[in-house]
Design an enzyme around this catalytic site. Sequence first.
Site, PDB file in Angstrom:
ATOM      1  N   GLY A   1      -2.511   5.364   1.599  1.00 13.49           N
ATOM      2  CA  GLY A   1      -1.737   5.515   0.528  1.00 13.49           C
ATOM      3  C   GLY A   1      -2.265   5.303  -0.893  1.00 13.49           C
ATOM      4  O   GLY A   1      -3.662   5.691  -0.775  1.00 13.49           O
ATOM      5  N   SER A   2      -1.631   5.037  -1.801  1.00 18.40           N
ATOM      6  CA  SER A   2      -2.203   4.807  -3.093  1.00 18.40           C
ATOM      7  C   SER A   2      -3.151   3.726  -3.148  1.00 18.40           C
ATOM      8  O   SER A   2      -3.031   2.756  -2.597  1.00 18.40           O
ATOM      9  CB  SER A   2      -1.337   4.762  -4.068  1.00 18.40           C
ATOM     10  OG  SER A   2      -0.587   3.486  -4.125  1.00 18.40           O
TER      11      SER A   2
ATOM     12  N   GLY B   1      -2.706  -0.255  -1.813  1.00 21.23           N
ATOM     13  CA  GLY B   1      -3.773  -0.836  -1.152  1.00 21.23           C
ATOM     14  C   GLY B   1      -4.231  -2.235  -1.778  1.00 21.23           C
ATOM     15  O   GLY B   1      -4.512  -3.318  -1.133  1.00 21.23           O
TER      16      GLY B   1
ATOM     17  N   GLU C   1      -7.134   3.023   3.710  1.00 25.91           N
ATOM     18  CA  GLU C   1      -7.420   4.661   3.574  1.00 25.91           C
ATOM     19  C   GLU C   1      -6.577   5.046   2.111  1.00 25.91           C
ATOM     20  O   GLU C   1      -5.231   5.484   2.098  1.00 25.91           O
ATOM     21  CB  GLU C   1      -6.870   5.677   4.407  1.00 25.91           C
ATOM     22  CG  GLU C   1      -7.627   5.689   5.865  1.00 25.91           C
ATOM     23  CD  GLU C   1      -8.925   5.904   5.693  1.00 25.91           C
ATOM     24  OE1 GLU C   1      -9.648   6.464   4.624  1.00 25.91           O
ATOM     25  OE2 GLU C   1      -9.822   5.615   6.763  1.00 25.91           O
TER      26      GLU C   1
ATOM     27  N   CYS D   1      -5.584  13.646   0.503  1.00 26.39           N
ATOM     28  CA  CYS D   1      -6.392  12.755  -0.093  1.00 26.39           C
ATOM     29  C   CYS D   1      -8.017  13.356  -0.292  1.00 26.39           C
ATOM     30  O   CYS D   1      -8.393  12.757  -1.324  1.00 26.39           O
ATOM     31  CB  CYS D   1      -6.185  11.362   0.455  1.00 26.39           C
ATOM     32  SG  CYS D   1      -6.492  11.462   2.188  1.00 26.39           S
TER      33      CYS D   1
HETATM   34  C1  UN1 Z   1      -5.319  12.821   4.084  1.00 23.11           C
HETATM   35  O1  UN1 Z   1      -5.117  13.770   3.098  1.00 23.11           O
HETATM   36  O2  UN1 Z   1      -4.405  11.567   4.251  1.00 23.11           O
HETATM   37  O3  UN1 Z   1      -9.886  16.043   5.987  1.00 23.11           O
HETATM   38  C2  UN1 Z   1      -6.013  13.047   5.430  1.00 23.11           C
HETATM   39  C3  UN1 Z   1      -8.797  16.342   5.710  1.00 23.11           C
HETATM   40  C4  UN1 Z   1      -7.558  16.339   6.663  1.00 23.11           C
HETATM   41  C5  UN1 Z   1      -7.112  14.691   6.864  1.00 23.11           C
HETATM   42  C6  UN1 Z   1      -6.646  14.578   5.269  1.00 23.11           C
HETATM   43  N1  UN1 Z   1      -8.335  16.241   8.045  1.00 23.11           N
HETATM   44  O4  UN1 Z   1      -8.422  16.957   4.688  1.00 23.11           O
END
Ligand code: UN1
Length: 502
Positions: free
Chosen positions: A237-238, A242, A259, A293
């Site tokens: 998440g953000s 975290g 993450e 992300c």
């Molecule tokens: C995410 O955006 O939380 O590498 C994960 C990637 C994908 C996973 C993204 N396999 O863009």
Amino acid sequence: MTDRTDQLRDLARASLRRIGAAVPSGTGLAARTPITGAELFALRASTAGEVTRAVGEAAEAFRAWRTTPAPVRGELVRTLGDLLRAHRADLADLITIEVGKIRSEALGEVQEMIDICDFAVGLSRQLYGRTIASERPGHRLAETWHPLGVVGVISAFNFPAAVWSWNTAIALVCGDAVVWKPSELTPLVSIATSHLLDRAIARTGAPAGLHRLLLAGREAGETLVGDPRVDLVSATGSTRMGREVGPRVAARFGRVLLELGGNNAAVVAPSADLDLALRGIVFAAAGTAGQRCTTLRRLIVHRDVADQLVERLAAVYGRLPVGDPFDDGTLVGPLITEAAADTMAAALDRAQAEGGKLVAGGRRTGGPGAYAEPAIVRMPRQTAIVREETFAPILYVLTYDTFDEAVALHNDVPHGLSSSIFTRDQQEAERFLAADGSDCGIANVNIGTSGAEIGGAFGGEKATGGGRESGSDAWRAYMRRATNTVNYSSTLSLAQNVSFLT
Ligand code: UN1
């Protein structure tokens, strides 16, 4: 014509029915679709008591699961993989309905789940420890990996099922139990996914409490994070989230795997193959409506090729089909909420106030639903807004003159998730990957920042949180290590030549 929301509701119902999952109707939570922005179902939220009970049941299941041989645990994950294959299209429909991903990306997400199941099944026979040369005669030194306990998985809306699967498939073969608190924005995907695992558990005779789903808001997440029976909290998440989760888990000596956000950049060198770079950039920056992300948010282009590249990018952006993700040809679906579109608009205003020039996109289109054209903004410098992660399809373009300047700009943001360089100069490529190059957990050459395969460890440094999930040896975070010294001689020799009672 039936109302679009009604059609989507019927489609969701049909997918859930084929999967065999029931929607717990009630109050406290709503399933919505960003395609029209409307509510699909009212759902019953888990109560605080249910959260605590779920952790207890998982802890109980763990006690039996930890002594089940790992290859037998692998059978459960193999069965889950089979069910995911059988319901690939159903799950992809639900992902499109709840997240707004285009078909190919929704199917790609389910593929990621299948891939990690395959990986985990193989891993179930490869949870290796090392043997270590002992300094003493007649001694064996080794390490053993044991199951850890209960893993609390907190996941975000943008990969509502794949991130759960990276954690859960690995945790299960490692001998752990899982309690899952998904995003409140994706309850249907969570219900469907969790039900498929329940089916796999029933089919293989694994303990029923091995997986528990919590459909609830923030408080449920807080209860989970604070529960001392949760040995590892794996949260996506953000960075703000975290910052709250990390210290709370650390205070009770629990483990975290974080993450968090990314502010990912690509460097485009003068020697780059611009045709290839163009395609890589557009997928990474505008794909998934900028809501990965790993989305590309900053482009750091050499001055000699900047005008040409920006012009070509703007032309492609001008033709990007934005719309209903179920329509053939759509490449950019809706943003997840109206609030996300407002955040995007505010960031574009700030970028322009900080001297940026909007060269493509940025307008709201269509609706109902929060549809926006992906935007490109040329910036005079790496200003405050550029250094922030805005979870929307905005690509900031900066120019550089020297390679060192490009790397310095690249690393001068709080996050450290994903990065790439487009170049045909091997020295530059290697320097980008070297210790004083990109400071990210993912560093690529001639490919964009997003769309990682599951085989590698996924995650990043700095404000991204430092955790690694998915492939490589990320499994170690889900197990505890014991170092074993075995004396098979008849003498007691002490390490470091210490003499005592001789
Ligand atoms: C995410 O955006 O939380 O590498 C994960 C990637 C994908 C996973 C993204 N396999 O863009």
